[in-house]
Motif scaffolding. Structure first.
Motif, PDB file in Angstrom:
ATOM      1  N   UNK A 157       1.028  -1.026  -0.004  1.00  0.00           N
ATOM      2  CA  UNK A 157       0.039   0.381  -0.110  1.00  0.00           C
ATOM      3  C   UNK A 157       1.175   0.921   0.347  1.00  0.00           C
ATOM      4  N   UNK A 158       0.565   1.925  -1.056  1.00  0.00           N
ATOM      5  CA  UNK A 158       1.461   2.820  -1.224  1.00  0.00           C
ATOM      6  C   UNK A 158       1.162   4.193  -1.285  1.00  0.00           C
ATOM      7  N   UNK A 159       1.705   5.295  -0.356  1.00  0.00           N
ATOM      8  CA  UNK A 159       0.767   6.799  -0.507  1.00  0.00           C
ATOM      9  C   UNK A 159       1.727   7.609  -1.543  1.00  0.00           C
ATOM     10  N   UNK A 160       1.079   8.163  -1.992  1.00  0.00           N
ATOM     11  CA  UNK A 160       1.759   9.399  -3.091  1.00  0.00           C
ATOM     12  C   UNK A 160       0.906  10.651  -2.721  1.00  0.00           C
ATOM     13  N   UNK A 161       2.256  11.746  -3.012  1.00  0.00           N
ATOM     14  CA  UNK A 161       2.008  13.093  -3.251  1.00  0.00           C
ATOM     15  C   UNK A 161       0.834  13.844  -3.932  1.00  0.00           C
ATOM     16  N   UNK A 162      -0.102  13.035  -3.325  1.00  0.00           N
ATOM     17  CA  UNK A 162      -1.292  14.383  -4.036  1.00  0.00           C
ATOM     18  C   UNK A 162      -2.820  14.663  -3.266  1.00  0.00           C
ATOM     19  N   UNK A 163      -2.589  15.545  -2.683  1.00  0.00           N
ATOM     20  CA  UNK A 163      -3.959  16.195  -1.575  1.00  0.00           C
ATOM     21  C   UNK A 163      -5.389  16.511  -2.123  1.00  0.00           C
ATOM     22  N   UNK A 164      -4.948  15.542  -3.989  1.00  0.00           N
ATOM     23  CA  UNK A 164      -6.709  14.993  -4.079  1.00  0.00           C
ATOM     24  C   UNK A 164      -7.202  13.780  -3.084  1.00  0.00           C
ATOM     25  N   UNK A 165      -8.217  13.490  -3.243  1.00  0.00           N
ATOM     26  CA  UNK A 165      -9.095  12.208  -2.458  1.00  0.00           C
ATOM     27  C   UNK A 165      -9.007  10.935  -3.316  1.00  0.00           C
ATOM     28  N   UNK A 166      -8.054  10.879  -3.462  1.00  0.00           N
ATOM     29  CA  UNK A 166      -8.209   9.640  -4.766  1.00  0.00           C
ATOM     30  C   UNK A 166      -7.764   8.303  -4.056  1.00  0.00           C
ATOM     31  N   UNK A 167      -7.856   7.149  -4.631  1.00  0.00           N
ATOM     32  CA  UNK A 167      -7.005   5.473  -4.302  1.00  0.00           C
ATOM     33  C   UNK A 167      -6.636   4.606  -5.249  1.00  0.00           C
ATOM     34  N   UNK A 168      -6.167   4.536  -6.457  1.00  0.00           N
ATOM     35  CA  UNK A 168      -5.756   3.354  -7.487  1.00  0.00           C
ATOM     36  C   UNK A 168      -5.133   2.044  -7.359  1.00  0.00           C
ATOM     37  N   UNK A 169      -5.088   1.340  -9.199  1.00  0.00           N
ATOM     38  CA  UNK A 169      -4.600   0.361  -8.521  1.00  0.00           C
ATOM     39  C   UNK A 169      -4.715   0.251 -10.026  1.00  0.00           C
ATOM     40  N   UNK A 170      -2.763  -0.468 -10.361  1.00  0.00           N
ATOM     41  CA  UNK A 170      -2.488   0.410 -11.329  1.00  0.00           C
ATOM     42  C   UNK A 170      -1.710  -1.073 -12.555  1.00  0.00           C
TER      43      UNK A 170
END
Length: 471
Positions: free
Chosen positions: A78-91
């Motif tokens: 589970x990886x944290x992205x530096x983006x302050x929008x509310x989102x989650x995804x798989x890639x």
């Protein structure tokens, strides 16, 4: 064949309209393809936030969910992205990516567990593959309608041609969006199943969807239906899940208080790191003497170049928990980055020892050993940093510091190899290639380091060539 009875001006007008529409349709087609690409390729353009405490928390809070999804915890990050929008995804891999803004917005650990469960549903159900196939089919529909429309325009039926292209594009987009909505609903149900199997309440999942629904209200997003959306409306998702969750035996399960306390710490620390200091000090004022508030302020004061205030907050945390490795880490880091590396060594060494040489903390300790400018510390720095990259090769900071150690002792080839490893992780193929080739010139042929440099050079050269072909 004679021209169709269309005036020259009308033909020009139709041609211009056709050209404009083709451009628009092409853009929409690219958008569809982009959605597909995001669904199946690893994250590269976004900044990943790495923190030892955060990664330990995310691993613990997702462990039972991963097992419930039929996956192996060792294979899922589970990886944290530096983006302050509310989102989650798989890639396209078995990794779950969560925006820092989602953690900021969540009220408790269970809300984030609900999001993770949903994303694990996408992985377990193979949605990266099915979404790619759906996008490919949509693209074919769009391309076919473009070709038929252009043929109609060329034959003189300009209006009909435009209609064919527009209808085809709309059909393709509608088909693709319907598919993604179905995937999202499937992942919602799968996530509910994983929460139940792990003995976790679905209250957090419902609460988080209500947060999203309030956001939709504030943004004035129409709530009639979700026909033109990639996701169902939050209200539709709440309706679907409410009955499932409320009838689940785990619905009234208590949130683990220890896990919740750890979450609030990590959330505060994340806010302190990513938010502007005035925002952090507004949300965590000095009147708030809780552990999370002091943690957040330690970062805020440090970012604001008030090292004594930052150190005071860190010392107050250590007074309560003198052996806490993460409080020791932030205390040592503040000292190090305030130009006091010698003082940073003791707390960082203790943090490394108490976390069994956790790679990220060991990287900071190695940096402090180098920054002390004491040649006697370089062997210890080399030992610590080599152990750090052996345990976690995806640590560009540790590779950089290890390169500094090699350079200090005059081992230019291994310094170049460490740089190549770092550039690979940072996605800089040209510099990775250059550093790997430099390393190969000085390393013994056939040695493990030479073979590693050779492998990096091959991969980096292929990436550089692919980049050149795309230009």
């Amino acid at each position: 064949m004679p021209f169709s009875p269309v005036t020259q001006a009308a033909m020009h007008q139709t041609t211009r309209r056709c050209s404009s529409l083709i451009s628009t349709l092409a853009a929409r087609l690219l958008a569809i393809c982009a959605v597909c690409v995001l669904a199946v390729q690893p994250v590269s353009a976004q900044s990943i936030l790495r923190d030892a405490e955060t990664e330990a928390l995310l691993a613990d809070m997702s462990h039972d969910l991963i097992l419930a999804a039929g996956l192996l915890p060792s294979n899922v990050n589970v990886v944290v992205i530096n983006d302050r929008s509310i989102n989650a995804f798989v890639a396209g891999t078995q990794d779950v990516y969560i925006h820092s803004g989602l953690i900021e917005a969540a009220g408790n650990v269970n809300e984030v567990q609900g999001v993770i469960a949903h994303e694990l549903g996408h992985i377990a159900l193979g949605h990266s593959i099915t979404r790619s196939e759906s996008a490919s089919k949509a693209s074919k529909i769009t391309i076919l309608s473009l070709l038929l429309g252009i043929a109609a325009v060329a034959a003189g039926a300009g209006e009909a041609g435009l209609g064919i292209m527009g209808a085809g594009q709309q059909a393709a987009l509608g088909k693709f969006l319907a598919h993604t909505r179905g995937e999202e609903a499937g992942a919602d149900v799968a996530g509910a199943k994983y929460l139940s199997k792990a003995g976790l309440t679905g209250k957090g999942s419902l609460n988080f969807f209500k947060r999203l629904q309030n956001l939709e209200f504030r943004l004035a997003i129409p709530q009639e239906d979700s026909y033109n959306r990639s996701h169902p409306l939050s209200g539709e998702r709440i309706t679907l899940l409410q009955e499932i969750y409320e009838n689940d035996p785990a619905f009234n399960a208590r949130i683990d208080p220890a896990l919740e306390a750890r979450f609030q710490r990590v959330k505060a620390k994340l806010v302190g790191y990513v938010a502007d200091p005035p925002e952090t000090l507004r949300d965590y004022p000095e009147t708030d003497q809780s552990v999370p508030a002091r943690y957040a302020r330690a970062y805020a004061w440090h970012k604001s170049a008030y090292p004594e205030k930052a150190l005071a907050e860190a010392r107050s945390l250590l007074a309560e928990a003198p052996d806490d490795p993460y409080f020791l880490e932030i205390y040592g880091q503040i000292l190090l980055e305030s130009g006091r590396p010698q003082e940073a060594l003791a707390p960082l060494q203790k943090a490394v020892a108490s976390t069994n040489a956790q790679s990220l903390i060991a990287g900071v300790y190695g940096h402090a050993l180098i920054a002390s400018e004491d040649p006697a510390n370089l062997p210890e720095a080399e030992r610590v940093l080599k152990a750090a990259v052996a345990r976690d090769a995806e640590n560009p900071f540790a590779w950089y510091q290890l390169g500094v150690v090699y350079a200090n002792r005059g081992d230019t080839p291994r310094a170049a190899l460490a740089s190549a490893e770092r550039y690979v992780l940072q996605g800089n193929a040209p510099l990775a290639l250059r550093s790997a080739e430099e390393a190969m010139l000085g390393l013994p042929q056939g040695s493990a380091d030479f073979i590693r440099a050779q492998d990096i050079a091959i991969l980096a050269r292929d990436a550089v060539e692919r980049q050149s072909r795309r230009r």
